[in-house]
Design a protein around this motif. Structure first.
Motif, PDB file in Angstrom:
ATOM      1  N   LYS A   2       0.827  -1.203   0.000  1.00 36.83           N
ATOM      2  CA  LYS A   2       0.000   0.000   0.000  1.00 36.83           C
ATOM      3  C   LYS A   2       0.869   1.263   0.000  1.00 36.83           C
ATOM      4  N   GLY A   3       0.597   2.124  -0.972  1.00 34.14           N
ATOM      5  CA  GLY A   3       1.332   3.377  -1.075  1.00 34.14           C
ATOM      6  C   GLY A   3       2.713   3.232  -1.671  1.00 34.14           C
ATOM      7  N   ARG A   4       3.055   2.046  -2.123  1.00 35.57           N
ATOM      8  CA  ARG A   4       4.372   1.818  -2.715  1.00 35.57           C
ATOM      9  C   ARG A   4       4.216   1.307  -4.148  1.00 35.57           C
ATOM     10  N   LYS A   5       5.298   1.300  -4.877  1.00 34.24           N
ATOM     11  CA  LYS A   5       5.330   0.777  -6.244  1.00 34.24           C
ATOM     12  C   LYS A   5       6.270  -0.413  -6.317  1.00 34.24           C
ATOM     13  N   VAL A   6       5.888  -1.410  -7.122  1.00 32.11           N
ATOM     14  CA  VAL A   6       6.796  -2.533  -7.314  1.00 32.11           C
ATOM     15  C   VAL A   6       7.892  -2.119  -8.283  1.00 32.11           C
ATOM     16  N   SER A   7       9.010  -2.794  -8.199  1.00 35.37           N
ATOM     17  CA  SER A   7      10.142  -2.481  -9.060  1.00 35.37           C
ATOM     18  C   SER A   7       9.781  -2.689 -10.531  1.00 35.37           C
ATOM     19  N   PRO A   8      10.209  -1.783 -11.412  1.00 39.59           N
ATOM     20  CA  PRO A   8       9.944  -1.974 -12.847  1.00 39.59           C
ATOM     21  C   PRO A   8      10.668  -3.190 -13.410  1.00 39.59           C
ATOM     22  N   LYS A   9      11.604  -3.742 -12.638  1.00 39.54           N
ATOM     23  CA  LYS A   9      12.356  -4.915 -13.097  1.00 39.54           C
ATOM     24  C   LYS A   9      11.617  -6.226 -12.832  1.00 39.54           C
ATOM     25  N   ALA A  10      10.532  -6.177 -12.047  1.00 46.00           N
ATOM     26  CA  ALA A  10       9.860  -7.405 -11.628  1.00 46.00           C
ATOM     27  C   ALA A  10       8.403  -7.429 -12.078  1.00 46.00           C
ATOM     28  N   ARG A  11       7.985  -8.567 -12.619  1.00 45.03           N
ATOM     29  CA  ARG A  11       6.570  -8.825 -12.886  1.00 45.03           C
ATOM     30  C   ARG A  11       5.971  -9.425 -11.614  1.00 45.03           C
ATOM     31  N   VAL A  12       4.814  -8.922 -11.191  1.00 41.44           N
ATOM     32  CA  VAL A  12       4.204  -9.396  -9.948  1.00 41.44           C
ATOM     33  C   VAL A  12       2.787  -9.882 -10.232  1.00 41.44           C
ATOM     34  N   LEU A  13       2.532 -11.165  -9.974  1.00 37.29           N
ATOM     35  CA  LEU A  13       1.214 -11.762 -10.158  1.00 37.29           C
ATOM     36  C   LEU A  13       0.577 -12.016  -8.803  1.00 37.29           C
TER      37      LEU A  13
END
Length: 474
Positions: free
Chosen positions: A371-382
């Motif tokens: 919440k309130g954060r972004k995942v790394s652009p280097k990682a796909r998250v399912l």
């Protein structure tokens, strides 16, 4: 049924369930064991149904059979075609089989479709004291309710469909006592990964594990299911936790659970199940929950696990030659260097799902980190909910919006990347942090490399794009 007379000798939970389900038991022979609930899915059942047709047999007790589609279903938009024609055929065939043999099916058009080990409990079909089988290794999940639940093979699926019984040898009893209080950032997934790292993938062979102790009692039903789910990864036939008020509160009012006077009678029976004072186990091991850290695997079986702050073990530190060779091969496959930490190791994919960690509390835990954060652009998250009910509940709470805002994919329910189905898979050489239960070579895609961890660790890793100790974010 034989074995219903109460024994004067103190009994374990496992022994009580066994004795209440033995139909015939002769010396030096497997017992004929009655099965209360048979769970069926599309992958391990087609050959069994075909065998019934060829032998002109029906299903003995359709009301004690429950089917769903989970392994082969796509988790993308269901209006789109299957990526895998074989998967589409398996799903279609299960529908044909259930209609022909008169079995209830929670298929793709059902509001209750989902992973078989998620929907059984949430519908209340899973109940204390039952014997439960399914053509799936992780049937042990249902042991969280005090049920003797284990996976069976395709031939045995046929036997249960035709007779509602199985030939089984009585397992040994193995107590896993977990005392103390889990620290911040440490979860039920870390308990079971720590246990398997300690006893090894063969430590529970021939046994049913019964989890006891204050740390186990403090777990929610979702957390207990996570622990029991991976009992098979320690070599055990099943895992159980005695039912208590936490169990009964979870079950009350669910569709398949008895109502009214029948509920009162069932409750009285369930309260008689816990292990008697003075009962003896064949084996016992104890874990101190307060000393556990977040766990992560580094190799190619779930026993190759360590605290997330530790370093990868060296093969030459092992005394057994076979173990040295196994570890050396695993590290070669994983392209990891002995003596190095895993913290900071880059990952390509994060998978939050599977019958181990796809329930509402798992999704809440991951969302709390994201919440309130972004995942790394280097990682796909399912992020893959375990059932349609879990998905609806998560969306009612707005969890899907948190995941999407963070950059995650919010998918339809199914087994998904746990078994690399319908395009939910790793590419050769890619690394994944996964909340699933197996890190075998190619399990999540040919040439893929898997680190098993909790939803908290997975979410923290997604943010940085590398293996992260979630405690640094809390």
């Amino acid at each position: 049924m034989a074995g219903t007379m109460a024994s004067q000798k103190p009994q374990t939970l496992i022994e009580k369930i066994w004795d209440r389900h033995v139909v015939v038991e002769e010396p030096d022979c497997p017992a004929v064991l009655y099965i209360d609930l048979h769970l069926v899915h599309e992958v391990t059942s087609p050959q069994a149904f075909q065998a019934l047709r060829e032998k002109k047999l029906g299903v003995r007790q359709p009301s004690r059979t429950l089917a769903t589609t989970d392994h082969s279903v796509p988790t993308h938009d269901r209006s789109l075609p299957f990526a895998d024609p074989l998967a589409a055929k398996q799903v279609a065939q299960l529908g044909i089989n259930c209609r022909e043999f008169g079995l209830p099916l929670f298929g793709l058009d059902s509001p209750y479709q989902g992973i078989v080990h998620v929907i059984g409990p949430e519908l209340g079909a899973t109940q204390p004291g039952m014997t439960i089988v399914c053509g799936d290794s992780h049937t042990a999940t249902h042991g969280a309710f005090g049920a003797l639940a284990f996976g069976i093979g395709t031939t045995e699926v046929e036997h249960v469909l035709a007779t509602q019984c199985l030939l089984q040898r009585k397992p040994q009893t193995f107590e896993v006592r977990v005392e103390g209080q889990l620290r911040t950032g440490v979860t039920a997934k870390d308990i079971i990964l720590a246990l398997i790292a300690q006893i090894g993938v063969g430590g529970g062979v021939g046994c049913v594990l019964e989890y006891t102790g204050s740390a186990i009692r403090s777990l929610s039903m979702d957390e207990r299911m996570t622990v029991c789910n991976m009992s098979i990864e320690g070599g055990a036939k099943a895992g159980l936790i005695a039912p208590d008020d936490t169990t009964f509160q979870y079950m009350a009012g669910r569709p398949f659970v008895p109502k009214g006077a029948a509920w009162d009678a069932a409750l009285q029976e369930w309260k008689s199940l816990p292990t008697d004072n003075g009962a003896r186990y064949d084996k016992t091991v104890t874990l101190d929950a307060s000393r556990l850290e977040p766990m992560i695997t580094y190799g190619t079986n779930p026993g190759m696990g360590m605290a997330i702050t530790a370093t990868i073990p060296r093969p030459d530190s092992l005394t057994d030659e076979t173990s040295r060779k196994t570890l050396a091969h695993a590290l070669e496959y994983m392209a990891l260097e002995p003596g190095k930490p895993l913290l900071g190791h880059p990952v390509d994919v994060v998978f939050i799902g599977s019958c181990t960690n796809s329930r509402l509390s798992d999704l809440r835990a991951a969302a709390g980190i994201l919440k309130g954060r972004k995942v790394s652009p280097k990682a796909r998250v399912l992020v893959v909910a375990g059932s349609q009910q879990v998905k609806r509940q998560a969306e009612q709470e707005g969890l899907h919006e948190i995941f999407r805002a963070a950059g995650c994919e919010w998918r339809e329910p199914g087994c998904s990347m746990c078994i690399a189905m319908n395009g939910d898979e790793l590419k050769p050489g890619q690394y994944s942090v996964s909340t699933s239960n197996r890190n075998f070579e190619g399990r999540q895609g040919k040439g893929g490399r898997t680190f098993l961890a909790s939803p908290l660790t997975a979410a923290a890793t997604a943010i940085h794009g590398c293996i992260t100790d979630v405690r640094t974010l809390l």
